[in-house]
Design a protein around this motif. Structure first.
Motif, short mmCIF file in Angstrom:
data_model
loop_
_atom_site.label_atom_id
_atom_site.label_comp_id
_atom_site.label_asym_id
_atom_site.label_seq_id
_atom_site.Cartn_x
_atom_site.Cartn_y
_atom_site.Cartn_z
N UNK A 1 28.68 57.82 43.16
CA UNK A 1 28.26 56.69 43.10
C UNK A 1 27.67 57.08 41.11
N UNK A 2 28.11 56.14 40.65
CA UNK A 2 26.63 56.08 39.35
C UNK A 2 25.73 55.86 39.52
N UNK A 3 24.79 56.19 38.62
CA UNK A 3 23.17 56.23 38.74
C UNK A 3 22.84 54.98 39.72
N UNK B 1 29.48 59.69 37.44
CA UNK B 1 29.56 59.07 36.24
C UNK B 1 28.59 58.28 36.24
N UNK B 2 28.85 58.24 34.59
CA UNK B 2 27.83 57.57 33.71
C UNK B 2 27.66 55.86 34.15
N UNK B 3 27.08 54.87 34.29
CA UNK B 3 26.98 53.68 34.41
C UNK B 3 27.57 52.60 33.75
N UNK C 1 31.98 56.32 32.50
CA UNK C 1 32.25 57.93 32.31
C UNK C 1 31.98 58.79 33.17
N UNK C 2 33.48 59.98 33.06
CA UNK C 2 32.96 61.04 33.15
C UNK C 2 32.06 62.00 33.62
N UNK C 3 31.03 62.77 33.87
CA UNK C 3 30.07 63.49 33.35
C UNK C 3 30.51 65.07 33.84
N UNK C 4 30.21 65.81 32.93
CA UNK C 4 30.45 67.45 33.56
C UNK C 4 29.98 67.62 33.97
N UNK C 5 28.30 67.83 33.90
CA UNK C 5 27.14 68.15 34.20
C UNK C 5 26.04 67.45 34.81
N UNK D 1 19.65 64.26 33.63
CA UNK D 1 18.42 63.05 34.22
C UNK D 1 18.85 62.46 34.71
N UNK D 2 19.42 60.98 34.02
CA UNK D 2 19.55 60.12 34.52
C UNK D 2 20.05 59.99 35.66
N UNK D 3 21.36 60.34 35.93
CA UNK D 3 21.72 60.95 37.50
C UNK D 3 20.81 61.65 37.73
N UNK D 4 20.00 62.45 37.88
CA UNK D 4 19.52 63.53 38.61
C UNK D 4 18.13 62.38 38.84
N UNK D 5 17.38 61.56 38.30
CA UNK D 5 16.58 60.95 38.30
C UNK D 5 17.06 60.33 40.29
#
Ligand code: AHR
Length: 629
Positions: free
Chosen positions: A420-422, A450-452, A455-459, A462-466
């Motif tokens: 999912x997205x953040x 993916x970002x909010x 968009x795809x993410x490569x790695x 922080x926002x995703x990890x939080x």
């Protein structure tokens, strides 16, 4: 739930407490009440994807060594000197390894010639002692020279002469070891050289070349220590394997077949994995179990259940052989040596049965057309496994009720996956607050992918990890019913990636191991676990700050996530505690540790309570764990 998760402060608060919280959030951790927390909540999901197995955690460094998979060709090989390389099928090493490398030497050739293998986009040379194994056929009595050589520099980092006496009649096995000098990067090849004049006008054949650095726990055919130790540091509790999609394959014949992954390597045919590249299966069932044994992980064994990734589904009587295979596999893992498959395990070097208490039936059977037949297929596996092994927790590969037997079967677990997205993860914070507590849940795969903005993410960033931490706080608050959860995928070779993002990345450079921000969230959450979740009273609703409290003996763990762009002050009152440590991971919203730049790492400091209250300042976009006594 056994208790309300959040009790908003009422007018019962003392004035002094109110004054403390004017500028922030106030939490008060109850001394008792609360639900049990699963002792195996955090763990790992593993399948061979992104060269996570071959070229990844499996330590063997030479690629395409058994010419396995659909179209191996001469991938990773190259000639050294005046020779011609071809893939030969007229001299099979075994019924499983049917191709070999033919090195033809033109008449009149002299000097040292041979072949090279570039490994998995290079070969790390660490200065340790390496072990080398290979099979050879063809008339040659003399010296074989094994070398590790820098591609750009030509520097020889290791060279070993081995006397051999190979014949044209049979394959001969050789093994040796030698010291190496550390190379500055992974841009190295391994090569095998011989005296051309002895072979000129003829050919030699080679197969199953293997090169190993020292392995984790010194296991033969073992794991790469740098990656293995990164997992050890997480202190995870379980390992789900061998997939994921890689369990299923694109046809029943392409599925992961347990008894093709055991025994000597020359009896393992390998297969075309589901993730675009061949799997050697050198990391096979026994190696997975030893991995569990060496890291004290509960094995969570996935078994093929008739659904493949092309949408093919096997049902009815035709499913029976596959059910029998699952039973045989379970017997191999945990049967006594008096059983046929337990005896096989003993022959493979592990007479002691492994403990196996978790078996998952298939993977994502709500997808690929599997849903409508899954109630029948799951029930058939359940009815075969449960009576024979009542202590095995049988896990359905979906939580979608329309794909599950109704009513649910006694004791069955359910696996749920989320990519999912953040924002979507944060919105799923309370996903398990009101679910039926009778059937345990395994969140077998999850990650922000993916970002909010979609968009795809490569790695991981922080926002995703939080956001993952917020979700994990939700999991932990409900860890009376969510008994296991794993980020996925686990590993990524930077040179061959089929799925992004991943928890840990690396390439052939010895210093390339890159631990993502999500890795650190997994680590600090897993390292700090109580056995009982404690109710928390708060003067604020959840968001942007989220929390969960637990206790083990007299140690309290408060996990917090600040999913917001402002810092937050949090007062935490825990009766009877005075000191502690706080570990904080934070960074700019889109900051990431990729590539090779592990700048965002957790920072630990000691803290003291003032009149029983710890005051923590949570930076914007942060994850924190307070451990207090
Ligand atoms: O983790 C990558 C893939 O995502 C897994 O193989 C599959 O189960 C899921 O769809």
């Amino acid at each position: 739930m056994a208790f309300p998760k959040t009790l908003v402060f009422s007018g019962l608060l003392a004035l002094s407490q109110l004054l403390q919280v004017v500028d922030g959030i106030s939490l008060s951790v109850s001394k008792d009440g609360g639900n049990a927390s699963s002792p195996i909540l955090y763990g790992f999901m593993f399948e061979d994807i992104n060269h996570s197995g071959d070229g990844g955690i499996h330590a063997q460094l030479l690629r395409n060594n058994g010419f396995q998979g659909d179209n191996p060709g001469l991938t990773a090989y190259g000639p050294v000197g005046n020779v011609y390389l071809t893939v030969d099928t007229d001299n099979p090493l075994s019924t499983a390894i049917t191709s070999s490398l033919k090195v033809s030497v033109p008449s009149g050739t002299t000097g040292k010639v041979g072949f090279l293998n570039e490994g998995y986009w290079g070969i790390p040379v660490t200065g340790d002692t390496y072990s080398n194994y290979f099979w050879m056929k063809g008339d040659y009595k003399g010296t074989v020279t094994l070398q590790l050589v820098g591609v750009s520099s030509g520097t020889v980092y290791a060279s070993k002469d081995l006397e051999v006496a190979s014949t044209a009649d049979n394959w001969t096995y050789y093994e040796t070891s030698y010291g190496t000098t550390a190379a500055p990067d992974g841009n190295n090849v391994w090569q095998l050289l011989f005296d051309a004049s002895e072979v000129a006008g003829s050919a030699l054949y080679f197969d199953l070349v293997q090169l190993f650095p020292p392995t984790f726990h010194d296991r033969p055919n073992g794991l790469r220590p740098t990656i293995a130790n990164a997992l050890v540091d997480v202190q995870g509790s379980f390992l789900r394997f061998p997939g994921g999609n890689n369990l299923e394959g694109y046809s029943p014949a392409d599925r992961w077949i347990w008894n093709n992954t055991i025994g000597p390597l020359e009896s393992r045919p390998g297969r075309q994995g589901a993730w675009t590249y061949p799997n050697t299966d050198a990391l096979g069932l026994l190696e997975y179990l030893l991995w569990c044994e060496d890291m004290n992980l509960v094995p969570v064994l996935g078994v093929f259940d008739g659904l493949d990734l092309s949408g093919g589904v096997i049902t009815g009587p035709e499913l029976e052989p596959y059910i029998q295979q699952a039973l045989d596999e379970i017997e191999y893992v945990r049967g006594s040596i008096d059983t046929p498959n337990g005896a096989l395990r003993a022959k493979d070097g592990h007479p002691e049965p492994f403990k196996l208490t978790h078996v998952e039936i298939g993977n994502e059977d709500d997808l690929w057309g599997g849903c409508s037949s899954y109630p029948e297929r799951f029930t058939a596996f359940y009815n075969a496994i449960h009576p024979a092994y009542p202590d095995i927790n049988i896990i359905a590969s979906t939580r979608n009720d329309s794909c599950l037997p109704s009513p649910r079967l006694d004791g069955m677990w359910m696996d749920q996956h989320h990519y999912l997205s953040p924002d979507e993860f944060v919105a799923s914070f309370d996903e398990f607050d009101h679910v039926d507590r009778n059937h345990p849940i395994f969140v077998g795969e999850y990650a922000v992918t993916s970002t909010n903005n979609g968009a795809d993410m490569s790695f991981p960033n922080i926002i995703g990890s939080v956001a993952e931490a917020v979700y994990m706080i939700g999991l932990e608050r409900n860890s009376d019913v969510v008994l296991m959860a794993a980020y996925a995928p686990l590993l990524q070779h930077f040179n061959s990636t089929q799925w992004i993002p991943d928890l840990i990345g690396y390439d052939s450079d010895p210093g390339s191991l890159t631990l993502s921000t999500s890795y650190y969230v997994q680590k600090i959450f897993s390292n700090n676990r109580g056995d009982t979740i404690l109710p928390v009273k708060s003067d604020s609703d959840f968001g942007p700050v989220y929390w969960v409290a637990s206790v083990r003996d007299t140690t309290h763990f408060i996990k917090l996530a600040n999913y917001g762009s402002s810092s937050q002050t949090v007062d935490i009152t825990i009766d009877g505690t005075t000191t502690g440590t706080v570990t904080i991971l934070s960074g700019a919203e889109n900051e990431s540790n990729y590539p090779y730049e592990a700048n965002v790492v957790p920072v630990e400091s000691t803290v003291s309570a003032s009149k029983g209250t710890f005051t923590l300042k949570l930076p914007a976009w942060s994850v924190a764990v307070l451990k207090a006594n």
